[in-house]
Design a protein around this motif. Structure first.
Motif, PDB file in Angstrom:
ATOM      1  N   SER A 103      12.185   2.261   1.694  1.00 25.25           N
ATOM      2  CA  SER A 103      12.485   2.748   3.041  1.00 25.25           C
ATOM      3  C   SER A 103      11.915   4.136   3.294  1.00 25.25           C
ATOM      4  CB  SER A 103      14.000   2.764   3.270  1.00 25.25           C
ATOM      5  OG  SER A 103      14.642   3.590   2.300  1.00 25.25           O
ATOM      6  N   GLY A 104      11.654   4.888   2.222  1.00 24.75           N
ATOM      7  CA  GLY A 104      11.068   6.217   2.370  1.00 24.75           C
ATOM      8  C   GLY A 104       9.567   6.216   2.211  1.00 24.75           C
ATOM      9  N   GLY A 105       8.955   5.028   2.275  1.00 27.15           N
ATOM     10  CA  GLY A 105       7.510   4.915   2.062  1.00 27.15           C
ATOM     11  C   GLY A 105       7.213   4.699   0.597  1.00 27.15           C
ATOM     12  N   LYS A 106       6.369   3.737   0.292  1.00 25.63           N
ATOM     13  CA  LYS A 106       6.068   3.443  -1.112  1.00 25.63           C
ATOM     14  C   LYS A 106       5.319   4.608  -1.745  1.00 25.63           C
ATOM     15  CE  LYS A 106       3.991   0.178  -4.292  1.00 25.63           C
ATOM     16  NZ  LYS A 106       2.815  -0.670  -4.509  1.00 25.63           N
ATOM     17  N   GLU A 107       5.765   5.034  -2.911  1.00 22.66           N
ATOM     18  CA  GLU A 107       5.187   6.206  -3.574  1.00 22.66           C
ATOM     19  C   GLU A 107       3.940   5.862  -4.389  1.00 22.66           C
ATOM     20  OE1 GLU A 107       5.881   9.408  -3.590  1.00 22.66           O
ATOM     21  OE2 GLU A 107       7.681   9.428  -2.333  1.00 22.66           O
ATOM     22  N   GLN A 108       3.902   4.678  -4.999  1.00 21.10           N
ATOM     23  CA  GLN A 108       2.787   4.339  -5.886  1.00 21.10           C
ATOM     24  C   GLN A 108       1.627   3.717  -5.109  1.00 21.10           C
ATOM     25  OE1 GLN A 108       5.933   3.069  -6.415  1.00 21.10           O
ATOM     26  NE2 GLN A 108       6.576   4.656  -7.859  1.00 21.10           N
ATOM     27  N   ARG A 109       0.437   3.822  -5.676  1.00 23.41           N
ATOM     28  CA  ARG A 109      -0.723   3.197  -5.054  1.00 23.41           C
ATOM     29  C   ARG A 109      -0.690   1.687  -5.282  1.00 23.41           C
ATOM     30  NH1 ARG A 109      -6.379   4.784  -7.496  1.00 23.41           N
ATOM     31  NH2 ARG A 109      -5.613   6.895  -7.098  1.00 23.41           N
ATOM     32  N   LYS A 110      -1.438   0.980  -4.479  1.00 24.06           N
ATOM     33  CA  LYS A 110      -1.492  -0.476  -4.574  1.00 24.06           C
ATOM     34  C   LYS A 110      -2.262  -0.899  -5.821  1.00 24.06           C
ATOM     35  CE  LYS A 110      -3.137  -4.622  -2.213  1.00 24.06           C
ATOM     36  NZ  LYS A 110      -3.395  -5.285  -0.921  1.00 24.06           N
ATOM     37  N   PHE A 170       0.831  -1.201   0.000  1.00 23.22           N
ATOM     38  CA  PHE A 170       0.000   0.000   0.000  1.00 23.22           C
ATOM     39  C   PHE A 170       0.867   1.253   0.000  1.00 23.22           C
ATOM     40  CE2 PHE A 170      -3.457   2.794   1.368  1.00 23.22           C
ATOM     41  CZ  PHE A 170      -4.538   2.232   0.711  1.00 23.22           C
ATOM     42  N   ARG A 171       0.356   2.295  -0.617  1.00 22.75           N
ATOM     43  CA  ARG A 171       1.084   3.559  -0.644  1.00 22.75           C
ATOM     44  C   ARG A 171       1.387   4.043   0.787  1.00 22.75           C
ATOM     45  NH1 ARG A 171       0.683   7.921  -4.764  1.00 22.75           N
ATOM     46  NH2 ARG A 171      -1.446   7.338  -5.288  1.00 22.75           N
ATOM     47  N   SER A 172       2.599   4.516   0.986  1.00 20.29           N
ATOM     48  CA  SER A 172       3.143   5.082   2.224  1.00 20.29           C
ATOM     49  C   SER A 172       3.746   4.038   3.156  1.00 20.29           C
ATOM     50  CB  SER A 172       2.111   5.915   3.002  1.00 20.29           C
ATOM     51  OG  SER A 172       1.210   5.105   3.721  1.00 20.29           O
ATOM     52  N   ALA A 173       3.574   2.734   2.867  1.00 24.38           N
ATOM     53  CA  ALA A 173       4.150   1.699   3.731  1.00 24.38           C
ATOM     54  C   ALA A 173       5.665   1.661   3.574  1.00 24.38           C
ATOM     55  CB  ALA A 173       3.558   0.338   3.394  1.00 24.38           C
ATOM     56  N   VAL A 174       6.351   1.438   4.686  1.00 26.17           N
ATOM     57  CA  VAL A 174       7.800   1.289   4.674  1.00 26.17           C
ATOM     58  C   VAL A 174       8.132  -0.190   4.549  1.00 26.17           C
ATOM     59  CG1 VAL A 174       9.922   1.557   6.025  1.00 26.17           C
ATOM     60  CG2 VAL A 174       8.180   3.354   6.061  1.00 26.17           C
ATOM     61  N   ALA A 175       8.999  -0.518   3.599  1.00 28.86           N
ATOM     62  CA  ALA A 175       9.417  -1.900   3.387  1.00 28.86           C
ATOM     63  C   ALA A 175      10.803  -1.883   2.758  1.00 28.86           C
ATOM     64  CB  ALA A 175       8.427  -2.628   2.473  1.00 28.86           C
ATOM     65  N   ALA A 180      -1.780  11.498   3.108  1.00 28.70           N
ATOM     66  CA  ALA A 180      -2.862  12.230   2.432  1.00 28.70           C
ATOM     67  C   ALA A 180      -3.188  11.575   1.092  1.00 28.70           C
ATOM     68  CB  ALA A 180      -2.459  13.685   2.229  1.00 28.70           C
ATOM     69  N   LEU A 181      -2.140  11.172   0.373  1.00 32.19           N
ATOM     70  CA  LEU A 181      -2.361  10.489  -0.908  1.00 32.19           C
ATOM     71  C   LEU A 181      -3.043   9.140  -0.691  1.00 32.19           C
ATOM     72  CD1 LEU A 181       1.016  11.245  -2.749  1.00 32.19           C
ATOM     73  CD2 LEU A 181      -1.258  12.132  -3.346  1.00 32.19           C
ATOM     74  N   ALA A 182      -2.636   8.426   0.368  1.00 33.11           N
ATOM     75  CA  ALA A 182      -3.250   7.135   0.669  1.00 33.11           C
ATOM     76  C   ALA A 182      -4.735   7.305   1.004  1.00 33.11           C
ATOM     77  CB  ALA A 182      -2.512   6.468   1.831  1.00 33.11           C
ATOM     78  N   GLN A 183      -5.055   8.356   1.760  1.00 28.60           N
ATOM     79  CA  GLN A 183      -6.459   8.626   2.075  1.00 28.60           C
ATOM     80  C   GLN A 183      -7.251   8.932   0.806  1.00 28.60           C
ATOM     81  OE1 GLN A 183      -8.107   8.686   5.406  1.00 28.60           O
ATOM     82  NE2 GLN A 183      -9.653   8.377   3.813  1.00 28.60           N
ATOM     83  N   HIS A 184      -6.635   9.654  -0.118  1.00 25.55           N
ATOM     84  CA  HIS A 184      -7.280   9.951  -1.392  1.00 25.55           C
ATOM     85  C   HIS A 184      -7.517   8.660  -2.178  1.00 25.55           C
ATOM     86  CE1 HIS A 184      -7.375  11.107  -5.700  1.00 25.55           C
ATOM     87  NE2 HIS A 184      -8.136  12.094  -5.236  1.00 25.55           N
ATOM     88  N   ASP A 185      -6.538   7.761  -2.154  1.00 25.50           N
ATOM     89  CA  ASP A 185      -6.703   6.462  -2.828  1.00 25.50           C
ATOM     90  C   ASP A 185      -7.910   5.723  -2.282  1.00 25.50           C
ATOM     91  OD1 ASP A 185      -4.378   6.970  -4.238  1.00 25.50           O
ATOM     92  OD2 ASP A 185      -3.104   5.721  -2.951  1.00 25.50           O
ATOM     93  N   ILE A 186      -8.032   5.700  -0.959  1.00 27.20           N
ATOM     94  CA  ILE A 186      -9.133   4.988  -0.306  1.00 27.20           C
ATOM     95  C   ILE A 186     -10.477   5.603  -0.682  1.00 27.20           C
ATOM     96  CG2 ILE A 186     -10.211   4.583   1.950  1.00 27.20           C
ATOM     97  CD1 ILE A 186      -7.350   4.236   3.061  1.00 27.20           C
ATOM     98  N   ASP A 187     -10.561   6.926  -0.613  1.00 27.96           N
ATOM     99  CA  ASP A 187     -11.823   7.614  -0.923  1.00 27.96           C
ATOM    100  C   ASP A 187     -12.213   7.422  -2.380  1.00 27.96           C
ATOM    101  OD1 ASP A 187     -11.810   8.508   1.685  1.00 27.96           O
ATOM    102  OD2 ASP A 187     -10.973  10.476   1.194  1.00 27.96           O
TER     103      ASP A 187
END
Length: 263
Positions: free
Chosen positions: A101-108, A92-97, A234-241
């Motif tokens: 390491s800086g949080g995933k930029e793309q949406r799932k 998912f976008r923003s997850a660290v893995a 914020a981008l992840a919330q937009h993805d969800i909405d």
């Protein structure tokens, strides 16, 4: 092809074996060994998200597009758990893995909608810790559907940075936040002129940030790089909405009685 038919067929096979046992023929043993093949068998392919979303997606897509009566269950941990927690197209976008390491930029990747796009594939997204009845119904519908089926199951993982004994609680929160909406796409409804998509969970009622802070894979970014976390959350919330609005337009809500839902 249903439970009643299978039970009746097993009774006939028992009688068949009794008659075979009475034969004085060396071929009888071979016939008896093959008798179970006369029962209709459900075929299930079980794999992880790294395979389904990423390195094995071409093969999965080929199977779903074949039209054959085969069922696929994907245990989605949203990353390559078996090899150390690397990011994948399921992350998912923003997850660290690892490698993010800086949080995933793309949406799932929305694997479920890609499969539903064929129009003749049964697809369901489930979370047994949130709604066990919906999970059971989805698996039963997938197995009864005479065609390809895909069931995506939310699978909590130690790589999420959670107390694994509280996995069901995290699943409930994932559903309430809209992070993991529950739905079923059944082509049989479309053939009857009805909506093929059923939304089995309510509209998001918990902000993504609240859900994210309950798991280290997200909260780590907020601790190490607050500006990046604020932007990606914020981008992840937009993805969800945006995704919820799409699903809502495509289908209709399935009303679940309170006693049908896991507390």
């Amino acid at each position: 092809s249903d439970d009643t038919g299978r039970a009746a067929q097993r009774a006939r096979i028992a009688e068949l074996r009794n008659r075979i046992a009475e034969l004085d023929d060396p071929r009888a043993a071979t016939l008896s060994a093959l008798a179970d093949d006369l029962v209709d068998t459900a075929v299930w392919i079980v794999g992880g998200d790294g395979w389904a979303y990423d390195i094995g997606f071409g093969g999965l897509d080929h199977v779903l597009a074949s039209g054959h009566d085969v069922n696929v269950l994907v245990m989605d941990t949203e990353g390559y758990s078996n090899t150390g927690g690397q990011a994948s197209k399921a992350t998912f976008r923003s997850a660290v893995a690892k490698f993010a390491s800086g949080g995933k930029e793309q949406r799932k990747k929305d694997l479920g909608m890609l499969a539903a796009g064929y129009g003749n594939v049964y697809v369901a997204q489930v979370a047994i810790g949130s709604n066990d009845l919906q999970t059971t119904r989805a698996i039963q519908e997938a197995q009864s559907y005479e065609g390809p089926s895909l069931v995506l199951a939310y699978s909590h993982c130690i790589a999420h940075g959670i107390d694994m004994s509280k996995g069901a609680e995290h699943q409930k929160m994932a559903v309430k936040s809209g992070y993991w909406p529950l739905w079923r796409y059944d082509p049989r409804h479309a053939h009857r002129g009805d909506h093929p998509l059923r939304l089995d969970s309510k509209a998001p009622s918990v902000p993504f940030a609240e859900f994210a802070r309950s798991q280290t894979r997200f909260s780590l970014l907020e601790r190490t790089n607050p500006p990046a976390a604020e932007r990606l959350f914020a981008l992840a919330q937009h993805d969800i909405d945006e995704r919820w609005n799409l699903y809502e337009q495509m289908g209709e809500m399935e009303r679940w009685a309170d006693d049908e839902v896991t507390p």
